[in-house]
Design a protein around this motif. Structure first.
Motif, PDB file in Angstrom:
ATOM      1  N   THR A  85       0.841  -1.205   0.000  1.00  0.00           N
ATOM      2  CA  THR A  85       0.000   0.000   0.000  1.00  0.00           C
ATOM      3  C   THR A  85       0.876   1.254   0.000  1.00  0.00           C
ATOM      4  O   THR A  85       0.676   2.148  -0.807  1.00  0.00           O
ATOM      5  N   ALA A  88       6.723   2.891  -1.547  1.00  0.00           N
ATOM      6  CA  ALA A  88       7.776   3.894  -1.718  1.00  0.00           C
ATOM      7  C   ALA A  88       9.107   3.319  -1.276  1.00  0.00           C
ATOM      8  O   ALA A  88       9.161   2.467  -0.380  1.00  0.00           O
ATOM      9  N   THR A  94       9.557   4.508   5.426  1.00  0.00           N
ATOM     10  CA  THR A  94       8.388   5.234   4.918  1.00  0.00           C
ATOM     11  C   THR A  94       7.132   4.838   5.687  1.00  0.00           C
ATOM     12  O   THR A  94       6.250   5.662   5.933  1.00  0.00           O
ATOM     13  N   LYS A  97       7.189   6.783   8.846  1.00  0.00           N
ATOM     14  CA  LYS A  97       6.874   8.191   8.579  1.00  0.00           C
ATOM     15  C   LYS A  97       5.357   8.388   8.544  1.00  0.00           C
ATOM     16  O   LYS A  97       4.841   9.380   9.053  1.00  0.00           O
ATOM     17  N   HIS A  98       4.659   7.437   7.974  1.00  0.00           N
ATOM     18  CA  HIS A  98       3.208   7.557   7.877  1.00  0.00           C
ATOM     19  C   HIS A  98       2.504   7.203   9.181  1.00  0.00           C
ATOM     20  O   HIS A  98       1.521   7.834   9.541  1.00  0.00           O
ATOM     21  N   ILE A 404      -8.804   2.706   2.405  1.00  0.00           N
ATOM     22  CA  ILE A 404      -7.900   2.680   1.240  1.00  0.00           C
ATOM     23  C   ILE A 404      -7.802   1.237   0.728  1.00  0.00           C
ATOM     24  O   ILE A 404      -8.075   0.296   1.482  1.00  0.00           O
ATOM     25  N   HIS A 405      -7.414   1.111  -0.510  1.00  0.00           N
ATOM     26  CA  HIS A 405      -7.237  -0.235  -1.068  1.00  0.00           C
ATOM     27  C   HIS A 405      -5.888  -0.794  -0.637  1.00  0.00           C
ATOM     28  O   HIS A 405      -4.911  -0.071  -0.540  1.00  0.00           O
ATOM     29  N   ARG A 406      -5.872  -2.088  -0.410  1.00  0.00           N
ATOM     30  CA  ARG A 406      -4.621  -2.761  -0.051  1.00  0.00           C
ATOM     31  C   ARG A 406      -4.334  -3.853  -1.081  1.00  0.00           C
ATOM     32  O   ARG A 406      -5.246  -4.569  -1.485  1.00  0.00           O
ATOM     33  N   GLY A 407      -3.053  -3.958  -1.473  1.00  0.00           N
ATOM     34  CA  GLY A 407      -2.684  -5.023  -2.397  1.00  0.00           C
ATOM     35  C   GLY A 407      -2.793  -6.382  -1.732  1.00  0.00           C
ATOM     36  O   GLY A 407      -3.031  -7.394  -2.381  1.00  0.00           O
ATOM     37  N   THR A 468       2.776  11.338   2.620  1.00  0.00           N
ATOM     38  CA  THR A 468       3.065  11.599   1.209  1.00  0.00           C
ATOM     39  C   THR A 468       2.162  10.791   0.285  1.00  0.00           C
ATOM     40  O   THR A 468       2.160  11.041  -0.915  1.00  0.00           O
ATOM     41  N   MET A 469       1.438   9.826   0.820  1.00  0.00           N
ATOM     42  CA  MET A 469       0.545   9.043  -0.035  1.00  0.00           C
ATOM     43  C   MET A 469      -0.758   9.823  -0.257  1.00  0.00           C
ATOM     44  O   MET A 469      -1.214  10.546   0.635  1.00  0.00           O
ATOM     45  N   PRO A 470      -1.365   9.658  -1.425  1.00  0.00           N
ATOM     46  CA  PRO A 470      -2.589  10.416  -1.733  1.00  0.00           C
ATOM     47  C   PRO A 470      -3.822   9.800  -1.088  1.00  0.00           C
ATOM     48  O   PRO A 470      -4.758   9.377  -1.771  1.00  0.00           O
ATOM     49  N   TRP A 471      -3.804   9.734   0.228  1.00  0.00           N
ATOM     50  CA  TRP A 471      -4.893   9.088   0.954  1.00  0.00           C
ATOM     51  C   TRP A 471      -5.671  10.116   1.766  1.00  0.00           C
ATOM     52  O   TRP A 471      -5.154  11.206   2.044  1.00  0.00           O
ATOM     53  N   GLY A 487       3.457  15.921  -2.166  1.00  0.00           N
ATOM     54  CA  GLY A 487       4.793  15.547  -2.624  1.00  0.00           C
ATOM     55  C   GLY A 487       5.858  15.890  -1.616  1.00  0.00           C
ATOM     56  O   GLY A 487       5.606  16.019  -0.441  1.00  0.00           O
ATOM     57  N   ARG A 488       7.077  16.067  -2.087  1.00  0.00           N
ATOM     58  CA  ARG A 488       8.175  16.215  -1.151  1.00  0.00           C
ATOM     59  C   ARG A 488       8.220  17.623  -0.573  1.00  0.00           C
ATOM     60  O   ARG A 488       7.617  18.546  -1.078  1.00  0.00           O
TER      61      ARG A 488
END
Lengths: 496, 62
Positions: A85, A88, A94, A97-98, A404-407, A468-471, A487-488
């Motif tokens: 998900t 990165a 990462t 960080k989230h 959110i969707h998860r792989g 940084t994720m579009p969630w 973004g960054r």
């Protein structure tokens, strides 16, 4: 196209990807992820796991393999969900960080970089020693430095070739283990193996009792240490949602098979007193069987060592690069090569560090330094696994199922996270028994590094920029980044 | 003699690869601006892209 891009002339425009902005190349599939994860680890099946037998005897070694196997299966499940998900570079950094925040992310990033760089140094050192053993006239030092430079150049030139080669050499090393099982006719225990004679009494099976068994836990990690490195390649996968879970889960299954086969053959062919001290136990197993399998396992040992060092360079550089990109370290490290689309500065900068730690035991003529380097790597990894427990709980809390969707959704939550916590505590206990001083020293090191981050580096990290994720922004979190765009992060006090 | 040659060849290869790495590293640093080299971003969610296409909205997740 950015102004800076235009300013540099047409050559740059021709080399830049569509859109004019550099990014890591998305070329990897599940087999590369398998090659990366298993490649880093498989050297542990060739050497290192046998110290668990020295501490805990044959049964102690088996229990350690089992406990560590449970620990790493939980790690693989958690990583598969979160990284499929949060796709990165930086992997667990990462994630931190989230889910937790900048200070935790800085520490996790440091755990990652040091874990892989130290492991790479150990691999290179062992490679030099192996060359010296095979051809005693050759010096160790050039053959320690050479693989680091060759593999760094390979990593520098592109991730696809790097991990394709890793897939091939790791596949050979795994096949060599399976071939040893076939040659030893492992399905027919009475044929070549002497399990009853070698493990029959408790003095062989568990010579140091329960305390020895706990002390063996740390070395049980060798069978699987590094499988979590698959996460570092998430940003370079064609589809991280597919490749990361598939590569990681097949990777841990491969390692569980390799661990059991290696233990089974080792304890059935070699007395535990010898096995526990062997530098390359799989070669001892091959010699006990005799014939061409000896040559095959020696080649397999070289392949496993190179595969591990190659994967470590890939992973350490992605961790360092991600921290640079987010200004957790100077942003200079967050550069991508315009032609090869690799984090070239992070790759090059870590080369002298790895070389220094790899040649130090030889130059100082102090082989014990190698075990200190390896311990540093293991303890860094162990600290990271401890973080993954709150990480999983936080991830499910901040972005519940359906938001959110998860792989990949790992089953039975929170059982894997709780199990990971319990097994990590058990391994910490085992490590403390054998390496209490080193454990304390490393915790102190990370504490000092954290102080440096808080006092001198945090001012360059924008508050709230960890998402940084579009969630959807989690409930209770202010949308700090919205005004400045996604973004960054531009930094508060100049660009550094 | 074979060992000596082996050692010399190994050192030569070390020097050659290190030289190439440093040469390309320096060349790349000089040719491109910092803004260009450090402009990459993270944060691609392939499901969000699909969702965005399906919903026709700017935000992947409504």
């Amino acid at each position: 196209m950015p102004d800076a891009d235009r300013a540099a002339g047409p050559e740059r425009a021709a080399e830049s990807p569509a859109g004019g902005q550099l990014s890591l190349k998305k070329v990897l599939g599940p087999v590369h992820i398998w090659g990366l994860g298993v490649g880093i680890v498989l050297v542990g099946e060739y050497m290192g796991w046998n110290f668990s037998v020295a501490k805990g005897g044959m049964y102690g070694g088996l229990v350690a393999a089992g406990i560590a196997g449970i620990l790493y299966t939980c790690v693989a499940m958690i990583d598969s969900e979160v990284t499929s998900t949060v796709a990165a570079a930086g992997g667990q950094y990462t994630q931190a960080k989230h889910t937790i925040g900048p200070l935790m992310a800085f520490n996790v990033g440091l755990f990652l970089v040091l874990e892989y760089t130290m492991l790479e140094a150990a691999d290179a050192n062992v490679f030099g020693a192996l060359v010296h053993n095979v051809a005693p006239g050759l010096n160790e030092t050039p053959f320690i430095i050479l693989p680091v430079l060759v593999l760094a150049a390979l990593n520098y030139r592109g991730v696809y070739a790097t991990l394709t080669i890793n897939y091939i050499i790791t596949g050979f090393a795994f096949a060599a283990i399976l071939l040893t099982f076939i040659v030893g006719r492992g399905w027919e225990p009475g044929h070549s193996l002497h399990l009853v004679g070698l493990t029959g009494s408790l003095s062989s099976g568990m010579p140091y009792g329960w305390l020895g068994l706990i002390a063996a836990f740390q070395f049980g990690m060798w069978y699987y240490l590094g499988i979590e490195g698959t996460c570092q390649a998430a940003e370079e996968c064609r589809s991280a949602a597919r490749s990361i879970p598939l590569g990681t889960m097949t990777g841990i299954i491969t390692l569980l098979i390799a661990a059991i086969v290696t233990w089974y053959l080792g304890v059935g062919l070699v007395p535990w007193q010898w096995l526990g001290q062997a530098l390359t136990p799989i070669v001892s197993i091959g010699r006990a069987l005799g014939g061409p399998i000896v040559t095959i396992v020696i080649i397999g040992t070289f392949c496993a060592t190179l595969g591990s060092a190659n994967g470590c360079i890939n992973d350490a550089s992605r961790g360092w690069f991600s921290m640079g990109r987010d200004h957790f370290l100077p942003s200079w490290f967050g550069a991508i090569h315009p032609r090869y689309r690799t984090p070239y500065r992070a790759i090059v900068v870590l080369v002298p560090v790895a070389v220094a730690f790899a040649v130090l035991p030889v130059i100082l003529n102090n082989p014990d330094l190698l075990s200190t380097i390896i311990t540093f790597s293991i303890l860094s990894a162990l600290l990271m696994y401890s973080f993954m427990v709150p990480n999983m709980f936080r991830f499910r809390k901040l972005w519940p199922m359906g938001v959110i969707h998860r792989g990949y959704k790992h089953p039975f939550h929170p059982i894997p996270a709780i199990t990971l916590g319990i097994t990590a505590i058990a391994v910490f206990l085992g490590t403390f028994l054998g390496y209490g001083m080193q454990l304390s020293a490393i915790v102190l090191f990370y504490f000092v590094a954290s102080l440096w981050f808080v006092m001198f580096r945090y001012k360059y990290v924008r508050r709230g920029a960890q998402f940084t994720m579009p969630w959807p922004r989690p409930r209770g979190y202010q949308d700090v980044g919205a005004a400045e765009g996604p973004g960054r992060t531009p930094v508060a006090a100049g660009r550094r | 003699v074979a060992s000596l040659i082996g050692n010399v060849v190994a050192w030569l290869l070390v020097a050659l690869i290190a030289g190439w790495l440093l040469w390309d590293f320096t060349k790349t640093n000089r040719r491109y601006s910092e803004d260009y080299l450090t402009a990459s971003t993270e944060g691609v969610d392939e499901f969000a892209e699909v969702e965005k296409a399906l919903r026709g909205t700017e935000q992947g997740y409504a």
